[in-house]
Motif scaffolding. Structure first.
Motif, PDB file in Angstrom:
ATOM      1  N   PHE A   1       0.774  -1.324   0.159  1.00 53.50           N
ATOM      2  CA  PHE A   1       0.050  -0.072   0.095  1.00 53.50           C
ATOM      3  C   PHE A   1       0.910   1.248  -0.056  1.00 53.50           C
ATOM      4  O   PHE A   1       1.872   1.463   0.526  1.00 53.50           O
ATOM      5  N   ASP A   2       0.441   2.290  -0.672  1.00 55.34           N
ATOM      6  CA  ASP A   2       0.917   3.623  -1.050  1.00 55.34           C
ATOM      7  C   ASP A   2      -0.130   4.500  -0.750  1.00 55.34           C
ATOM      8  O   ASP A   2      -1.282   4.245  -1.142  1.00 55.34           O
ATOM      9  N   ASP A   3       0.297   5.727  -0.822  1.00 56.16           N
ATOM     10  CA  ASP A   3      -0.310   6.873  -1.284  1.00 56.16           C
ATOM     11  C   ASP A   3      -1.453   6.747  -2.579  1.00 56.16           C
ATOM     12  O   ASP A   3      -0.622   6.291  -3.559  1.00 56.16           O
ATOM     13  N   SER A   4      -2.658   6.658  -2.398  1.00 57.19           N
ATOM     14  CA  SER A   4      -3.499   6.189  -3.623  1.00 57.19           C
ATOM     15  C   SER A   4      -3.170   6.994  -4.921  1.00 57.19           C
ATOM     16  O   SER A   4      -3.385   6.406  -6.117  1.00 57.19           O
ATOM     17  N   LYS A   5      -2.709   8.336  -4.778  1.00 55.51           N
ATOM     18  CA  LYS A   5      -2.169   9.011  -6.112  1.00 55.51           C
ATOM     19  C   LYS A   5      -1.023   8.482  -6.616  1.00 55.51           C
ATOM     20  O   LYS A   5      -0.665   8.883  -7.751  1.00 55.51           O
ATOM     21  N   VAL A   6      -0.153   7.605  -6.022  1.00 51.34           N
ATOM     22  CA  VAL A   6       1.074   7.183  -6.361  1.00 51.34           C
ATOM     23  C   VAL A   6       0.673   5.819  -7.080  1.00 51.34           C
ATOM     24  O   VAL A   6       1.570   5.415  -8.195  1.00 51.34           O
ATOM     25  N   LEU A   7      -0.242   5.043  -6.440  1.00 53.27           N
ATOM     26  CA  LEU A   7      -0.484   3.863  -7.141  1.00 53.27           C
ATOM     27  C   LEU A   7      -1.371   3.741  -8.602  1.00 53.27           C
ATOM     28  O   LEU A   7      -2.176   4.950  -8.454  1.00 53.27           O
ATOM     29  N   THR A   8      -1.341   3.169  -9.366  1.00 47.03           N
ATOM     30  CA  THR A   8      -1.915   3.352 -10.668  1.00 47.03           C
ATOM     31  C   THR A   8      -3.556   2.913 -10.365  1.00 47.03           C
ATOM     32  O   THR A   8      -3.742   2.315  -9.242  1.00 47.03           O
ATOM     33  N   PRO A   9      -4.480   3.433 -11.236  1.00 46.00           N
ATOM     34  CA  PRO A   9      -5.743   2.917 -11.175  1.00 46.00           C
ATOM     35  C   PRO A   9      -6.075   1.568 -10.920  1.00 46.00           C
ATOM     36  O   PRO A   9      -6.991   1.187 -10.088  1.00 46.00           O
ATOM     37  N   ALA A  10      -5.203   0.744 -11.708  1.00 42.71           N
ATOM     38  CA  ALA A  10      -5.701  -0.646 -11.849  1.00 42.71           C
ATOM     39  C   ALA A  10      -5.346  -1.097 -10.509  1.00 42.71           C
ATOM     40  O   ALA A  10      -5.911  -2.061  -9.954  1.00 42.71           O
ATOM     41  N   VAL A  11      -4.225  -0.802  -9.854  1.00 42.50           N
ATOM     42  CA  VAL A  11      -3.567  -1.220  -8.671  1.00 42.50           C
ATOM     43  C   VAL A  11      -4.642  -1.124  -7.658  1.00 42.50           C
ATOM     44  O   VAL A  11      -4.999  -1.664  -6.711  1.00 42.50           O
ATOM     45  N   ARG A  12      -5.023   0.297  -7.465  1.00 38.05           N
ATOM     46  CA  ARG A  12      -6.122   0.914  -6.437  1.00 38.05           C
ATOM     47  C   ARG A  12      -7.330  -0.079  -6.395  1.00 38.05           C
ATOM     48  O   ARG A  12      -7.732  -0.638  -5.461  1.00 38.05           O
ATOM     49  N   ALA A  13      -7.753  -0.311  -7.712  1.00 35.93           N
ATOM     50  CA  ALA A  13      -9.058  -1.071  -7.996  1.00 35.93           C
ATOM     51  C   ALA A  13      -8.814  -2.537  -7.105  1.00 35.93           C
ATOM     52  O   ALA A  13      -9.748  -2.917  -6.611  1.00 35.93           O
ATOM     53  N   ASP A  14      -7.878  -3.072  -7.575  1.00 31.49           N
ATOM     54  CA  ASP A  14      -7.421  -4.371  -7.309  1.00 31.49           C
ATOM     55  C   ASP A  14      -7.327  -4.474  -5.734  1.00 31.49           C
ATOM     56  O   ASP A  14      -7.878  -5.593  -5.166  1.00 31.49           O
ATOM     57  N   LEU A  15      -6.699  -3.652  -4.939  1.00 32.41           N
ATOM     58  CA  LEU A  15      -6.612  -3.590  -3.552  1.00 32.41           C
ATOM     59  C   LEU A  15      -7.936  -3.382  -2.855  1.00 32.41           C
ATOM     60  O   LEU A  15      -8.041  -4.072  -1.831  1.00 32.41           O
ATOM     61  N   PHE A  16      -8.521  -2.584  -3.428  1.00 33.89           N
ATOM     62  CA  PHE A  16      -9.891  -2.340  -2.778  1.00 33.89           C
ATOM     63  C   PHE A  16     -10.960  -3.375  -3.010  1.00 33.89           C
ATOM     64  O   PHE A  16     -11.673  -4.211  -1.978  1.00 33.89           O
ATOM     65  N   GLU A  17     -10.792  -4.154  -4.303  1.00 25.91           N
ATOM     66  CA  GLU A  17     -11.567  -5.294  -4.170  1.00 25.91           C
ATOM     67  C   GLU A  17     -11.341  -6.381  -3.284  1.00 25.91           C
ATOM     68  O   GLU A  17     -11.993  -7.405  -2.817  1.00 25.91           O
ATOM     69  N   LYS A  18      -9.991  -6.565  -3.097  1.00 26.37           N
ATOM     70  CA  LYS A  18      -9.560  -7.529  -2.080  1.00 26.37           C
ATOM     71  C   LYS A  18      -9.975  -7.179  -0.838  1.00 26.37           C
ATOM     72  O   LYS A  18     -10.270  -8.030   0.166  1.00 26.37           O
ATOM     73  N   ILE A  19      -9.986  -5.640  -0.174  1.00 23.31           N
ATOM     74  CA  ILE A  19     -10.554  -5.740   0.930  1.00 23.31           C
ATOM     75  C   ILE A  19     -11.911  -5.791   1.155  1.00 23.31           C
ATOM     76  O   ILE A  19     -12.439  -6.357   2.007  1.00 23.31           O
ATOM     77  N   CYS A  20     -12.685  -5.799  -0.003  1.00 18.45           N
ATOM     78  CA  CYS A  20     -14.179  -5.953   0.189  1.00 18.45           C
ATOM     79  C   CYS A  20     -14.612  -7.629  -0.083  1.00 18.45           C
ATOM     80  O   CYS A  20     -15.776  -7.848  -0.025  1.00 18.45           O
TER      81      CYS A  20
END
Length: 330
Positions: free
Chosen positions: A90-109
């Motif tokens: 995990f890192d600042d969401s603005k540093v992560l790519t949109p695809a990585v953000r979506a993948d991480l949040f989907e795992k959280i859910c």
């Protein structure tokens, strides 16, 4: 008032998260109605008896379109770095790519993943309509910092009321860190609170909160745009930031001369004020004058119900000191 009308500066991420899934934090009904709302995940039972660390961050402070979203994330203190930083990066969401953000949040859910089983999260979705209404209120008591502070406080209280054993809190600051931290410490004296600049890059739990907030906001923008996509040939409004030409082009092309825009717009923003006042364009707003009655006419004032017809007006000195109350009123 000027400081309320100016768009708030922030580090702007104009890239949108792809809508590969719809997280449970998206309420179509509330978003399309222009309402603010809060969503909490289920709380893993072991977090009620395990010391936890909690992080808070926001997404969408500066845009003229769409909500501002506050995200909160908590997990066992012992898993803070090992799970979030070492395993999932995990890192600042603005540093992560949109695809990585979506993948991480989907795992959280997603039930069964380590992120789902080891943590809880929440978001406060603050609608553009409510943000603007508070900032333009007569007493100007709802500036953006006040609204952000209120959202932060309420999210923490909600989690504590659910019984989560929170011990440490890390928050990305919205102003001078020391002032912000001191106020929160007074409200939550049993918590060890750290407010810092760039906390989303320093503390993994804040980074995770940032991802929850950012993905929720991005998909909320898509939900808000859906009704317009059917009725207009204009391209999408992009990120919703005034610095995004897609956003400003859409606003210029969809301006209603009387109502301006819908509940997706923050009417307290300087960008809106400027567009509504521009003349000589293909689409321009009309000026609306609200008439004021020169006399009472047929309308009764509220004070008319508080004074009987027989009561004679008191002199100025009497008005200053009031009048004697008789025993008949007791």
């Amino acid at each position: 008032m000027d400081d309320l009308m100016d768009d708030q500066p922030e580090s702007q991420d104009l890239t949108l998260t792809p809508a590969t899934f719809t997280p449970p934090s998206i309420s179509h009904a509330a978003l399309l109605a222009g309402e603010s709302y809060t969503h909490h995940s289920d709380v893993p039972s072991h977090l009620l008896t395990t010391p936890c660390v909690l992080g808070i961050d926001e997404a969408g402070r500066g845009p003229v379109l769409g909500p501002m979203v506050y995200g909160l994330y908590y997990l066992p203190t012992t898993r803070h770095h090992s799970l979030l930083a070492d395993t999932h990066h995990f890192d600042d969401s603005k540093v992560l790519t949109p695809a990585v953000r979506a993948d991480l949040f989907e795992k959280i859910c997603t039930p069964g993943t380590d992120l789902y089983e080891q943590s809880g999260w929440a978001v406060r979705v603050m609608s553009a309509r409510d943000i603007g209404a508070a900032m333009l209120s007569a007493n100007a008591g709802g500036n953006l910092n006040t609204q952000a502070m209120d959202a932060t406080i309420q999210l923490i209280r909600d989690v504590l009321e659910k019984g989560v054993m929170v011990k440490e809190v890390f928050i990305d600051t919205i102003g001078p860190p020391a002032t912000y931290q001191k106020k929160l410490e007074k409200l939550f004296p049993t918590l060890e609170i750290t407010v810092a600049k760039k906390a989303d890059s320093l503390y993994p739990c804040v980074s995770a909160a940032s991802v929850c907030a950012k993905v929720t906001r991005d998909i909320a923008l898509e939900v808000l745009y859906d009704p317009y996509s059917i009725a207009t040939a204009l391209p999408g409004w992009g990120s919703g930031y005034p610095s995004d030409v897609r956003c400003t082009d859409w606003m210029k092309g969809s301006l209603d001369p009387v109502f301006g825009w819908g509940s997706e717009c923050r009417f307290s923003w300087g960008t809106v004020k400027e567009m509504l006042e521009v003349k000589g364009k293909a689409k321009e707003a009309v000026r609306v004058d609200w008439p004021e009655d020169e006399d009472d006419g047929g309308n009764m004032r509220l004070t008319s119900f508080m004074q009987s017809e027989e009561e004679e007006p008191r002199d100025k000195l009497g008005n200053w000191f009031g009048c004697r109350v008789g025993t008949e009123v007791f």
